[in-house]
Scaffold this active site. Sequence first.
Site, PDB file in Angstrom:
ATOM      1  N   LYS A  80       0.810  -1.213   0.000  1.00 37.46           N
ATOM      2  CA  LYS A  80       0.000   0.000   0.000  1.00 37.46           C
ATOM      3  C   LYS A  80       0.849   1.272   0.000  1.00 37.46           C
ATOM      4  O   LYS A  80       0.357   2.351  -0.324  1.00 37.46           O
ATOM      5  CB  LYS A  80      -0.958   0.015   1.192  1.00 37.46           C
ATOM      6  CG  LYS A  80      -0.332   0.153   2.555  1.00 37.46           C
ATOM      7  CD  LYS A  80      -1.391   0.054   3.651  1.00 37.46           C
ATOM      8  CE  LYS A  80      -0.808   0.136   5.034  1.00 37.46           C
ATOM      9  NZ  LYS A  80      -0.241   1.442   5.381  1.00 37.46           N
ATOM     10  N   ASP A  81       2.154   1.146   0.347  1.00 37.98           N
ATOM     11  CA  ASP A  81       3.053   2.302   0.345  1.00 37.98           C
ATOM     12  C   ASP A  81       3.713   2.542  -1.007  1.00 37.98           C
ATOM     13  O   ASP A  81       4.387   3.551  -1.202  1.00 37.98           O
ATOM     14  CB  ASP A  81       4.169   2.106   1.380  1.00 37.98           C
ATOM     15  CG  ASP A  81       3.655   2.112   2.804  1.00 37.98           C
ATOM     16  OD1 ASP A  81       2.608   2.729   3.054  1.00 37.98           O
ATOM     17  OD2 ASP A  81       4.300   1.489   3.671  1.00 37.98           O
ATOM     18  N   ARG A 125      -7.728   8.603   3.967  1.00 40.25           N
ATOM     19  CA  ARG A 125      -8.792   7.624   3.708  1.00 40.25           C
ATOM     20  C   ARG A 125      -9.514   7.252   5.003  1.00 40.25           C
ATOM     21  O   ARG A 125     -10.755   7.258   5.061  1.00 40.25           O
ATOM     22  CB  ARG A 125      -8.184   6.360   3.067  1.00 40.25           C
ATOM     23  CG  ARG A 125      -9.148   5.189   2.926  1.00 40.25           C
ATOM     24  CD  ARG A 125      -8.399   3.926   2.521  1.00 40.25           C
ATOM     25  NE  ARG A 125      -7.374   3.539   3.493  1.00 40.25           N
ATOM     26  CZ  ARG A 125      -7.612   2.842   4.596  1.00 40.25           C
ATOM     27  NH1 ARG A 125      -8.839   2.455   4.891  1.00 40.25           N
ATOM     28  NH2 ARG A 125      -6.626   2.526   5.412  1.00 40.25           N
ATOM     29  N   ARG A 126      -8.749   6.940   6.034  1.00 37.22           N
ATOM     30  CA  ARG A 126      -9.369   6.586   7.315  1.00 37.22           C
ATOM     31  C   ARG A 126     -10.098   7.777   7.915  1.00 37.22           C
ATOM     32  O   ARG A 126     -11.197   7.644   8.461  1.00 37.22           O
ATOM     33  CB  ARG A 126      -8.293   6.077   8.283  1.00 37.22           C
ATOM     34  CG  ARG A 126      -7.713   4.724   7.893  1.00 37.22           C
ATOM     35  CD  ARG A 126      -6.492   4.373   8.719  1.00 37.22           C
ATOM     36  NE  ARG A 126      -5.969   3.050   8.386  1.00 37.22           N
ATOM     37  CZ  ARG A 126      -4.716   2.678   8.563  1.00 37.22           C
ATOM     38  NH1 ARG A 126      -3.827   3.543   9.058  1.00 37.22           N
ATOM     39  NH2 ARG A 126      -4.329   1.455   8.247  1.00 37.22           N
ATOM     40  N   ARG A 143       1.556  10.062  13.143  1.00 39.61           N
ATOM     41  CA  ARG A 143       2.627   9.564  12.297  1.00 39.61           C
ATOM     42  C   ARG A 143       3.581   8.724  13.111  1.00 39.61           C
ATOM     43  O   ARG A 143       3.615   8.786  14.324  1.00 39.61           O
ATOM     44  CB  ARG A 143       3.393  10.748  11.677  1.00 39.61           C
ATOM     45  CG  ARG A 143       2.614  11.585  10.667  1.00 39.61           C
ATOM     46  CD  ARG A 143       2.445  10.873   9.346  1.00 39.61           C
ATOM     47  NE  ARG A 143       3.663  10.174   8.961  1.00 39.61           N
ATOM     48  CZ  ARG A 143       4.781  10.783   8.498  1.00 39.61           C
ATOM     49  NH1 ARG A 143       4.803  12.077   8.326  1.00 39.61           N
ATOM     50  NH2 ARG A 143       5.847  10.072   8.184  1.00 39.61           N
ATOM     51  N   ARG A 149       3.371   4.967  17.234  1.00 37.63           N
ATOM     52  CA  ARG A 149       1.961   5.376  17.232  1.00 37.63           C
ATOM     53  C   ARG A 149       1.216   4.819  18.443  1.00 37.63           C
ATOM     54  O   ARG A 149       0.382   5.498  19.040  1.00 37.63           O
ATOM     55  CB  ARG A 149       1.291   4.955  15.925  1.00 37.63           C
ATOM     56  CG  ARG A 149       1.662   5.854  14.751  1.00 37.63           C
ATOM     57  CD  ARG A 149       1.001   5.414  13.476  1.00 37.63           C
ATOM     58  NE  ARG A 149       1.659   4.248  12.888  1.00 37.63           N
ATOM     59  CZ  ARG A 149       1.030   3.314  12.193  1.00 37.63           C
ATOM     60  NH1 ARG A 149      -0.277   3.376  12.007  1.00 37.63           N
ATOM     61  NH2 ARG A 149       1.709   2.308  11.675  1.00 37.63           N
ATOM     62  N   CYS A 244      -2.605  12.533  -7.359  1.00 36.60           N
ATOM     63  CA  CYS A 244      -3.016  13.307  -6.181  1.00 36.60           C
ATOM     64  C   CYS A 244      -3.430  12.369  -5.060  1.00 36.60           C
ATOM     65  O   CYS A 244      -4.159  11.405  -5.287  1.00 36.60           O
ATOM     66  CB  CYS A 244      -4.175  14.220  -6.546  1.00 36.60           C
ATOM     67  SG  CYS A 244      -4.925  15.077  -5.138  1.00 36.60           S
TER      68      CYS A 244
END
Length: 314
Positions: A80-81, A125-126, A143, A149, A244
């Site tokens: 996903k990164d 998104r979250r 972050r 975290r 974007c």
Amino acid sequence: MKKTIRIGTRDSELALWQANTVKSKLEALGYTTQLVPVKSEGDLVLDKPLYEMGITGIFTKTLDVAMIKGTVDIAVHSMKDVPTQLPNGIVQTAVLARASSEDILVTKNVIDFEKPCTIATGSLRRQAQWLNRYPHHKVVDLRGNVNTRLQKLSDNDWQGAIFAKAGLQRLGYVSEAHIISPSFGGVGEALDWMLPAPAQGAMVIVALENDDFSKDATSKLNDPASEICTHIEREFLRTLEGGCTAPIGSFAEIIEDKVLLKGCLFSLDGKEKLEIEKAVDKTDYLHFGKECALQILKNGGSELMAQIKSQINK
């Protein structure tokens, strides 16, 4: 098999877990490997939201450069990164069998969601999906690596923070029952209503296009079902985002001879939501993600993406 395959990885605990998993699998096949940890810009700069840093490639470009310079042979990433467009000369060689794609809410105490709450996440998104469901809540930026975290959640008066379930599982923080490690003292609740980031829970290996030895070795770790589903999700993302960062979620799964895709696009504040759920024969998966994204764009997505770009670029 005389060549030593140098495995590039970020130096966070989770990234090292992933790289060591690949290392073990390659060595089980008879290959010789060596880990080469590096720090990415995304790991070093923790006082800015990712979207302000030009998120595309923020966690992967240091390893891309190392590969092009010849100091590593392959790189292992949380898929996903990884930008949907790889740099010239670098190719995807394997998607490992996917872990859970779910997001999970980690809390210190039982939450009354009807009351005002503060929830932490570094993901647009979250954030958007949470505010769509709980518009009376506040979302703050979070972050750092998983341990950082969790510590920030413990140190602040937030009610909860959102994590990828796969990352917590890989580090031993959460079981199938969603119980966070006692050393943290929190609990986890799976967010089965929240669509994940494209390819969340999947690990990907990349190599130089002209490195046939490394490509052949790592291709033996590829899981075809995970490759198909992540291809669809990332194509959906690539078609929508146009370079974007935006609140985009997608999840594809193979059900018998079909592939089902659920996709969404939200406004930054979560008030606007565009979604799609569609199935196609598994043999027709190649451009399925793009077709679904084009349908979203046609039904108001183009205007919403233009709005998001203008807000982010202010």
